[in-house]
Design an enzyme around this catalytic site. Structure first.
Site, PDB file in Angstrom:
ATOM      1  CB  SER A   1      -0.874  -3.523  -2.222  1.00  0.00           C
ATOM      2  OG  SER A   1      -1.861  -3.874  -2.652  1.00  0.00           O
ATOM      3  CE  LYS A   2      -3.917   0.745   2.770  1.00  0.00           C
ATOM      4  NZ  LYS A   2      -3.790   2.074   4.260  1.00  0.00           N
ATOM      5  NE  ARG A   3      -5.625   0.547  -3.110  1.00  0.00           N
ATOM      6  CZ  ARG A   3      -5.028   0.835  -2.176  1.00  0.00           C
ATOM      7  NH1 ARG A   3      -5.406   1.314  -0.964  1.00  0.00           N
ATOM      8  NH2 ARG A   3      -3.624   1.458  -2.581  1.00  0.00           N
TER       9      ARG A   3
END
Ligand code: GLU
Length: 469
Positions: A234-236
């Site tokens: 996930s990009k977070r």
């Protein structure tokens, strides 16, 4: 029939490594089939799209070898709004879609649950278009939708379990699910190779293809990419942007080799495989359907091997963006006129065997170009123990006297000075290294001293001595 595949990213953020993997798989498949690779930018989510994300996608694709001009497109989904609307109307006219004015609350009140989906209340109400009315697809009550998937066999979905899903919102705008199908049709796509995340959409989309009277494509849902905890990247949470790896100094060849191993393995025990061989050997049908672990440590090791395999001149050329500060990460600590290309060339082969990513070149060589080294205080504290001052005094005297300034002489000199102080070479090196380079680890010390020269070496040793009691 010419095979036509597409890569269809949404420009809503940095370019994800999983996307790069799908793009490469599409690219190779098209090449193997003498087919066409189409790039389509799915930019209909106006609130989340930015032109710079699109630019980023084009540049990142180019970096991994999918160059502008060698594919069809980019097409932009937003340019096909007329086609999307026309398809929605056709489905309505043919009785395959109907207007619905049910609110979510009303559906929930009838079904008693937020999870059962739409109950078909408006199916036979014959509503016309109007404010607050969405267009829903009338899914068949019976039978099953069989998806032909090159990787997953024939996932089969019972039609009665597929709700009458929305294809156009109450403002008339078609939803992504329909736009994506209409674009694939318009662009003559024969094979849809995309991430597993989209598999739940596939039966719905295949029903749309059939309802619009066009033979559906062959599908291939490539495995989801996960982190070490088996969570979807996930990009977070995870480092997912291809650009981040590029900027850190991963080589495009290492990156694309590694990306292709996410879900696929070449025959034999090989992992580092030259790109032309991957292009020949990769089989979409051979992709493993289970999730693929993106192992950054392994990628680093891969990159190190690719770096070591470069001819030195190519290594020197590859380091330039980090040395000159044109790489988008932090510029080097020296001024452009302090950089000495000859000195760099002299130590480049030593650095080449030691770094895993190109950006690491900077801390390995900065001592050569700065007037005085950047002292790592932690390293200083560890290296400059009691007696370090005496040792440095003796080293300064001995280095001043050494007849020829080369790695062998400084090494034997330090060995002798160390012995007089009861220190093995390793122990005697530590204060010298910290005084000269500022760090505890780095390139081989004596070769470094040779390149740095006697005068500068002595000046640094003296400066360090002044700091000591
Ligand atoms: N735009 C979609 C995405 O970024 C791709 C959908 C597809 O490949 O069909 O995930």
């Amino acid at each position: 029939m010419t095979v036509r595949v597409r890569f269809a990213p949404s420009p809503t953020g940095m370019f994800h490594v999983g996307g790069a993997r799908s793009a490469l798989q599409n690219w190779i498949f098209a090449k193997q089939q003498d087919g066409v690779f189409v790039l389509r930018i799915e930019d209909t989510d106006a609130a989340r799209n930015k032109p710079e994300w699109t630019e980023g996608i084009l540049a990142a694709l180019e970096w991994i070898g999918i160059a502008r001009g060698s594919y069809e497109g980019p097409y932009f989904q937003s340019s096909y709004a007329t086609e999307h609307r026309a398809a929605a109307s056709r489905l309505h006219e043919a009785g395959r879609a109907y207007y619905c004015d049910c609110t979510r609350e009303a559906v929930q009140a009838r079904t008693g649950s937020a999870h059962t989906g739409y109950d078909g209340f408006c199916r036979d109400r014959n509503l016309g278009p109007g404010a607050g009315r969405a267009l829903r697809f009338r899914t068949p009550d019976e039978g099953a939708t069989v998806v032909v998937d090159l990787i997953r066999g024939e996932p089969t979905f019972e039609n009665r379990l597929i709700e009458d899903f929305v294809i156009a919102r109450s403002d008339g705008s078609p939803v992504f699910l329909l736009a994506n199908v209409v674009d694939d049709m318009t662009m003559g796509i024969t094979h849809v190779v995309r991430a597993e995340e989209h598999l739940p959409n596939t039966p719905k989309q295949q029903l749309l293809w059939e309802a619009l009277g066009v033979k559906p494509p062959v599908w291939a849902h490539v495995p989801v990419v996960v982190n070490e905890k088996r969570q979807k990247l996930s990009k977070r949470r995870d480092k997912v942007a291809l650009e981040a790896y590029r900027d850190e100094g991963y080589l495009a060849d290492a990156m694309r080799n590694y990306l292709m191993l996410l879900g696929w393995a070449p025959a034999g025990d090989r992992e580092i495989v030259p790109w032309p061989a991957i292009e020949e050997e990769f089989r979409l049908e051979g992709v493993n359907p289970s999730s693929a672990f993106f192992d950054e440590k392994k990628l680093r090791a891969f990159n190190g091997e690719y770096i070591r395999a470069l001819p030195v001149a190519d290594f020197i050329a590859a380091c330039q963006p980090w040395l000159t500060g044109t790489a988008t990460i932090a510029p080097p600590p020296w001024q452009p006129d302090e950089f000495d290309a000859e000195a760099f060339a002299a130590v480049a082969p030593l650095a080449q065997t030691r770094i895993a990513v190109l950006s690491e070149i900077v801390p390995n060589v900065d001592f050569l170009f700065l007037d005085s080294p950047l002292i790592d205080e932690g390293a200083w504290a560890k290296a400059m123990k009691e007696g370090a001052g005496d040792l440095l005094d003796a080293v300064i005297a001995a280095f001043t006297a050494v007849p020829s300034w080369d790695a062998d002489s400084t090494k034997s000199t330090l060995e002798a000075v160390g012995a007089e102080h009861g220190l093995k070479l390793g122990k005697a090196q530590a204060p010298v290294r910290v005084a000269v380079t500022g760090r505890r680890v780095g390139l081989p010390l004596f070769e470094s001293l040779e390149v740095l020269g006697r005068e500068r070496t002595l000046a640094r040793l003296q400066a360090a001595r002044l700091r000591l009691p």
